[in-house]
Enzyme design. Structure first.
Site, PDB file in Angstrom:
ATOM      1  CG  HIS A 113       3.858  -4.053  -8.530  1.00  0.00           C
ATOM      2  ND1 HIS A 113       4.531  -3.243  -7.656  1.00  0.00           N
ATOM      3  CD2 HIS A 113       3.822  -3.399  -9.703  1.00  0.00           C
ATOM      4  CE1 HIS A 113       4.891  -2.135  -8.283  1.00  0.00           C
ATOM      5  NE2 HIS A 113       4.472  -2.210  -9.526  1.00  0.00           N
ATOM      6  N   GLY A 170       0.855  -1.181   0.000  1.00  0.00           N
ATOM      7  CA  GLY A 170       0.000   0.000   0.000  1.00  0.00           C
ATOM      8  C   GLY A 170       0.892   1.231   0.000  1.00  0.00           C
ATOM      9  CB  THR A 171       0.550   4.675   0.647  1.00  0.00           C
ATOM     10  OG1 THR A 171      -0.385   4.875   1.717  1.00  0.00           O
ATOM     11  CG2 THR A 171      -0.180   4.578  -0.678  1.00  0.00           C
ATOM     12  N   GLY A 209      -0.849   1.707  -7.754  1.00  0.00           N
ATOM     13  CA  GLY A 209      -0.559   2.627  -8.845  1.00  0.00           C
ATOM     14  C   GLY A 209      -0.717   4.066  -8.389  1.00  0.00           C
TER      15      GLY A 209
END
Length: 198
Positions: A121, A96-97, A124
């Site tokens: 993956h 994730g982030t 984006g």
């Protein structure tokens, strides 16, 4: 020649980072990496080309599979995945982030037939790096992470804006789409507690 060399350097770079990380933990805890049980669990690239066998129009063919912005997701019992993952399918790590969750998925048979064993993956980018630097405030991003209980160490303030959660699409939506399409199965949802960007 140059591209081959760059791929080799990236592989060596990952190995070097692993080695140095293990050494840092060994020094900190005055032990050895083996005694700390710091063994490689899983190593996968998400921008890579490999020669693989796939079914195309009912016939097995040898293909050069180039996965850019995606990763391999082979199903259970596939001969190219390690023995440890034969019963579950190939693990797929979906980052994730620094302020959102990440996921572990596994490959599926449906994914093999529809996408040659390929899935996303990550979520984006929603904003380019330049747009993130222009539109996001360094201190606001840090405060938002702090409110979520996430610690961060970063080499450059611009990385904070470039990699802020707002800079990316919603990872849960992307993972739900892959799961719903049957190209990979959701297994585990992870929550960040610390971020190191360098």
């Amino acid at each position: 020649g140059k591209q081959w060399y760059q791929r080799r350097v990236r592989g060596v770079n990952r190995s070097s980072m692993t080695f140095l990380c293990r050494q840092a933990f060994a020094k900190l805890f005055q032990s050895t990496p083996d005694d700390l049980d710091m063994h490689m669990i899983y190593d996968v690239s998400h921008n890579i080309a490999k020669i693989e066998q796939h079914m195309v129009e009912g016939r097995q063919k040898t293909l050069m599979m180039h996965r850019k912005g995606s990763t391999r997701a082979f199903p259970p019992n596939h001969p190219l995945i390690p023995v440890d993952y034969q019963l579950t399918g190939q693990p797929v790590l979906i980052g994730g982030t620094m302020g959102t969750c990440s996921y572990v998925l596994t490959g599926t048979e449906k994914g093999m037939s529809r996408t040659f064993g390929t899935t996303c993956h990550g979520a984006g980018r929603a904003y380019s790096r330049a747009k993130s630097r222009r539109n996001l405030d360094y201190m606001t991003v840090l405060e938002n992470l702090k409110q979520k209980g996430i610690s961060i160490r970063v080499a450059s303030p611009k990385l904070v804006m470039e990699e802020a959660p707002e800079s990316y699409k919603n990872v849960t939506d992307v993972v739900d789409t892959c799961h719903g399409a049957g190209i990979s199965d959701k297994c585990i949802k992870l929550r960040p507690i610390a971020v190191i960007k360098g």
